[in-house]
Design a protein around this motif. Structure first.
Motif, PDB file in Angstrom:
ATOM      1  N   LEU A  17       0.729  -1.189  -0.141  1.00  0.00           N
ATOM      2  CA  LEU A  17      -0.040   0.012   0.112  1.00  0.00           C
ATOM      3  C   LEU A  17       0.899   1.321  -0.143  1.00  0.00           C
ATOM      4  CD1 LEU A  17      -2.932  -1.032   2.573  1.00  0.00           C
ATOM      5  CD2 LEU A  17      -2.992  -0.642   0.141  1.00  0.00           C
ATOM      6  N   LEU A  18       1.671   1.212   0.660  1.00  0.00           N
ATOM      7  CA  LEU A  18       2.768   2.405   1.015  1.00  0.00           C
ATOM      8  C   LEU A  18       3.248   2.617  -0.338  1.00  0.00           C
ATOM      9  CD1 LEU A  18       4.775   4.294   3.617  1.00  0.00           C
ATOM     10  CD2 LEU A  18       6.158   3.419   1.616  1.00  0.00           C
ATOM     11  N   LEU A  19       4.070   1.657  -0.814  1.00  0.00           N
ATOM     12  CA  LEU A  19       4.560   1.921  -2.536  1.00  0.00           C
ATOM     13  C   LEU A  19       3.703   2.385  -3.487  1.00  0.00           C
ATOM     14  CD1 LEU A  19       6.978   1.589  -4.316  1.00  0.00           C
ATOM     15  CD2 LEU A  19       6.252  -0.784  -4.669  1.00  0.00           C
ATOM     16  N   GLY A  20       2.148   1.731  -3.269  1.00  0.00           N
ATOM     17  CA  GLY A  20       1.276   2.197  -4.169  1.00  0.00           C
ATOM     18  C   GLY A  20       0.988   3.849  -4.058  1.00  0.00           C
ATOM     19  N   CYS A  21       1.012   4.150  -2.794  1.00  0.00           N
ATOM     20  CA  CYS A  21       0.668   5.716  -2.615  1.00  0.00           C
ATOM     21  C   CYS A  21       2.124   6.542  -3.351  1.00  0.00           C
ATOM     22  CB  CYS A  21       0.606   5.883  -1.067  1.00  0.00           C
ATOM     23  SG  CYS A  21      -0.782   5.384  -0.166  1.00  0.00           S
ATOM     24  N   ASP A  29       0.895   5.061 -13.295  1.00  0.00           N
ATOM     25  CA  ASP A  29      -0.441   4.370 -13.232  1.00  0.00           C
ATOM     26  C   ASP A  29      -0.137   3.153 -12.403  1.00  0.00           C
ATOM     27  OD1 ASP A  29      -2.901   3.434 -14.079  1.00  0.00           O
ATOM     28  OD2 ASP A  29      -2.414   3.115 -16.075  1.00  0.00           O
ATOM     29  N   VAL A  30      -0.674   2.708 -11.552  1.00  0.00           N
ATOM     30  CA  VAL A  30      -0.228   1.673 -10.572  1.00  0.00           C
ATOM     31  C   VAL A  30      -1.622   0.821 -10.147  1.00  0.00           C
ATOM     32  CG1 VAL A  30      -0.460   3.093  -8.364  1.00  0.00           C
ATOM     33  CG2 VAL A  30       0.776   0.822  -8.645  1.00  0.00           C
ATOM     34  N   VAL A  31      -1.714  -0.301 -10.228  1.00  0.00           N
ATOM     35  CA  VAL A  31      -2.702  -1.150  -9.549  1.00  0.00           C
ATOM     36  C   VAL A  31      -2.175  -1.948  -8.547  1.00  0.00           C
ATOM     37  CG1 VAL A  31      -2.331  -3.096 -11.276  1.00  0.00           C
ATOM     38  CG2 VAL A  31      -4.572  -2.712 -10.041  1.00  0.00           C
ATOM     39  N   VAL A  32      -2.735  -2.423  -7.265  1.00  0.00           N
ATOM     40  CA  VAL A  32      -2.458  -2.968  -6.086  1.00  0.00           C
ATOM     41  C   VAL A  32      -3.423  -4.324  -6.134  1.00  0.00           C
ATOM     42  CG1 VAL A  32      -1.984  -3.143  -3.926  1.00  0.00           C
ATOM     43  CG2 VAL A  32      -1.255  -0.928  -4.982  1.00  0.00           C
ATOM     44  N   LEU A  33      -2.920  -5.439  -6.161  1.00  0.00           N
ATOM     45  CA  LEU A  33      -3.720  -6.560  -6.239  1.00  0.00           C
ATOM     46  C   LEU A  33      -3.574  -7.615  -4.790  1.00  0.00           C
ATOM     47  CD1 LEU A  33      -3.051  -8.145  -9.739  1.00  0.00           C
ATOM     48  CD2 LEU A  33      -4.423  -6.216  -9.206  1.00  0.00           C
ATOM     49  N   GLU A  34      -4.826  -7.281  -4.244  1.00  0.00           N
ATOM     50  CA  GLU A  34      -4.621  -8.100  -2.792  1.00  0.00           C
ATOM     51  C   GLU A  34      -5.546  -9.381  -2.961  1.00  0.00           C
ATOM     52  OE1 GLU A  34      -4.641  -9.689   0.794  1.00  0.00           O
ATOM     53  OE2 GLU A  34      -3.362  -7.859   0.021  1.00  0.00           O
ATOM     54  N   ARG A 108      -5.570   6.781   1.972  1.00  0.00           N
ATOM     55  CA  ARG A 108      -4.558   7.816   1.065  1.00  0.00           C
ATOM     56  C   ARG A 108      -4.318   7.363  -0.579  1.00  0.00           C
ATOM     57  NH1 ARG A 108      -2.690  12.522  -0.316  1.00  0.00           N
ATOM     58  NH2 ARG A 108      -0.594  12.433  -0.881  1.00  0.00           N
ATOM     59  N   LEU A 109      -4.439   5.957  -0.742  1.00  0.00           N
ATOM     60  CA  LEU A 109      -4.326   5.447  -1.945  1.00  0.00           C
ATOM     61  C   LEU A 109      -5.404   5.588  -2.837  1.00  0.00           C
ATOM     62  CD1 LEU A 109      -2.765   3.869  -4.093  1.00  0.00           C
ATOM     63  CD2 LEU A 109      -3.736   1.922  -3.135  1.00  0.00           C
ATOM     64  N   ALA A 110      -6.735   5.464  -2.060  1.00  0.00           N
ATOM     65  CA  ALA A 110      -7.966   5.863  -2.819  1.00  0.00           C
ATOM     66  C   ALA A 110      -8.165   7.192  -3.108  1.00  0.00           C
ATOM     67  CB  ALA A 110      -9.260   5.296  -1.823  1.00  0.00           C
ATOM     68  N   ALA A 111      -7.592   8.057  -2.348  1.00  0.00           N
ATOM     69  CA  ALA A 111      -7.876   9.602  -2.814  1.00  0.00           C
ATOM     70  C   ALA A 111      -6.659   9.986  -3.727  1.00  0.00           C
ATOM     71  CB  ALA A 111      -7.390  10.264  -1.552  1.00  0.00           C
ATOM     72  N   PRO A 114      -8.281   6.514  -7.370  1.00  0.00           N
ATOM     73  CA  PRO A 114      -9.304   5.790  -7.151  1.00  0.00           C
ATOM     74  C   PRO A 114      -9.538   4.415  -7.836  1.00  0.00           C
ATOM     75  CG  PRO A 114     -10.141   8.046  -7.461  1.00  0.00           C
ATOM     76  CD  PRO A 114      -8.632   7.805  -7.686  1.00  0.00           C
ATOM     77  N   GLY A 115      -9.818   3.294  -7.330  1.00  0.00           N
ATOM     78  CA  GLY A 115      -9.608   1.974  -7.948  1.00  0.00           C
ATOM     79  C   GLY A 115      -8.647   1.218  -8.174  1.00  0.00           C
ATOM     80  N   ALA A 116      -7.396   1.870  -7.827  1.00  0.00           N
ATOM     81  CA  ALA A 116      -5.927   1.321  -7.797  1.00  0.00           C
ATOM     82  C   ALA A 116      -5.998  -0.128  -6.842  1.00  0.00           C
ATOM     83  CB  ALA A 116      -4.893   2.119  -7.400  1.00  0.00           C
ATOM     84  N   LEU A 117      -6.639  -0.091  -5.921  1.00  0.00           N
ATOM     85  CA  LEU A 117      -6.697  -1.192  -5.100  1.00  0.00           C
ATOM     86  C   LEU A 117      -7.628  -2.222  -5.421  1.00  0.00           C
ATOM     87  CD1 LEU A 117      -5.462  -3.084  -2.624  1.00  0.00           C
ATOM     88  CD2 LEU A 117      -7.214  -1.556  -0.960  1.00  0.00           C
ATOM     89  N   ARG A 118      -7.319  -3.492  -5.840  1.00  0.00           N
ATOM     90  CA  ARG A 118      -8.292  -4.680  -6.145  1.00  0.00           C
ATOM     91  C   ARG A 118      -8.303  -5.505  -5.165  1.00  0.00           C
ATOM     92  NH1 ARG A 118      -8.017  -4.548 -11.940  1.00  0.00           N
ATOM     93  NH2 ARG A 118      -7.969  -2.565 -12.604  1.00  0.00           N
ATOM     94  N   GLN A 119      -9.067  -5.420  -4.282  1.00  0.00           N
ATOM     95  CA  GLN A 119      -9.215  -6.632  -3.224  1.00  0.00           C
ATOM     96  C   GLN A 119      -9.773  -7.850  -3.769  1.00  0.00           C
ATOM     97  OE1 GLN A 119     -11.199  -4.126  -0.183  1.00  0.00           O
ATOM     98  NE2 GLN A 119      -9.204  -4.649   1.236  1.00  0.00           N
TER      99      GLN A 119
END
Length: 367
Positions: A17-21, A29-34, A108-111, A114-119
């Protein structure tokens, strides 16, 4: 379905998450897959060391962590209820349950993106592509220029990239639980160096304290009642743990990836290094990985873009492991003759100039 991203991070824990921020702040342009569909609230890391807090500042959440966290300004080593040594931390350590720190990073990442985190999205394959890496998931494919494995000690990315893991010195069984803080030592970590194993306690927000006890043998079926009995046998003034306190047991170990990068794939956090939680350096170490990898991605070029990152962060992880192994050795069960020598060493470490070096190690200077 195939999508194209600059960076795909596998693992939405503290480091990912921190790297994504950090990347999103620079317009990457980053995506975080969880893999998990919902965040974990299990009792995990609590310590945020000064370098880790500076990494959180860089990601824009340091102020929020300071506001919620509890400040630890020093530590006291004791034996049989008597003080052996006292340390003061000029750079404060903060404590905050990991699930809260991760929640702040998700916000913070969502702000930022938006949508970068894919749970609920699990990586199932990694292979070379024309201009980077093709990452397979059940939902489709993500083509990314760079892929980062931030997916923990059982890292899928590390395995699929063919990167091995080696065990290092430092292992031991422990039990822990949180309860009300009745010690009167607000803002102070307490280290009880007892014959049957160390008992450590750390203040938490909300008037709570975490208790960690070294065990002689692993006890997987740990309960609050059993841990209460262990603490009562070792401490003159044991805490009173709530009967329903979630107690857990674990075996601390240390393992290191044979390399932290291979071509356009890099590892951070627990995927790169499993450091003993005794000393609490693992989470902050992962954030320092993220800071360095963010810089490396900004300058990435050539067939081996993360070679310098991998070498530097592997050296830092080895230093952290040596410190953690020393901490574990100081807290292991010991015979009477050995205990006398250990207590003498603890007293000596509480005096200048050793005291300054010890405080520097506990606050993660040089990592």
């Amino acid at each position: 379905m195939t999508e194209r991203r600059d960076v795909a991070i596998v693992g939405g824990g503290a480091a990912g998450l921190l790297l994504g921020c950090l990347l999103a702040q620079r317009g990457i342009d980053v995506v975080v897959l969880e893999r998990r569909a919902s965040p974990s609230r299990s009792s995990r890391a609590i310590g945020i060391h000064p370098p880790g807090l500076r990494a959180l500042d860089a990601a824009g959440v340091g102020a929020a962590v300071r506001a919620e966290g509890h400040r630890v300004r020093g530590g006291i080593a004791l034996a049989g209820g008597r003080q052996l040594a006292r340390l003061r931390f000029d750079d404060l350590i903060h404590t905050l349950p990991q699930h809260r720190t991760e929640a702040l990073l998700r916000e913070r990442l969502a702000a930022l993106a938006p949508g970068a985190l894919r749970q609920g999205t699990e990586a199932t394959g990694v292979r070379a592509a024309a201009d980077g890496v093709a990452l397979e998931t059940a939902e489709g494919r993500v083509d990314a220029r760079w892929v980062v494995g931030a997916d923990g000690v059982r890292s899928t990315v590390r395995e699929l990239a063919g990167i091995g893991v080696r065990a290092h010195r430092g292992t031991g069984p422990y039990a822990m639980a949180d309860g009300p803080d009745g010690t009167g030592a607000r803002g102070i970590a307490l280290l009880h160096l007892e014959r049957d194993g160390i008992v450590e306690s750390f203040p938490l927000p909300g008037g709570a304290r975490r208790w960690v006890a070294r065990l002689r043998e692993p006890e997987p079926a740990m309960t609050a009642e059993r841990l209460q009995a262990i603490l009562a046998a070792r401490l003159a003034e044991p805490p009173r743990l709530p009967s329903d306190a979630p107690a857990s047991a674990f075996v601390a170990r240390q393992r290191l990836a044979t390399t932290f990068a291979r071509g356009p794939i890099a590892l951070i956090g627990d995927a790169a290094h499993e450091v003993s939680p005794i000393g609490g350096q693992g989470m902050s170490l992962g954030w320092l990985d993220a800071l360095e990898l963010d810089r490396a991605i900004a300058a990435a070029a050539g067939p081996d873009p993360f070679a310098a990152y991998a070498a530097a962060r592997r050296r830092a992880a080895l230093r952290a492991m040596r410190r953690a192994a020393w901490n574990m050795g100081m807290g292991a069960p010991v015979q009477p003759a050995g205990r006398a020598a250990r207590l003498a060493l603890a007293r000596a470490l509480g005096l200048p100039p050793a005291r300054g070096a010890l405080a520097a190690a506990f606050t993660m200077r040089g990592l």
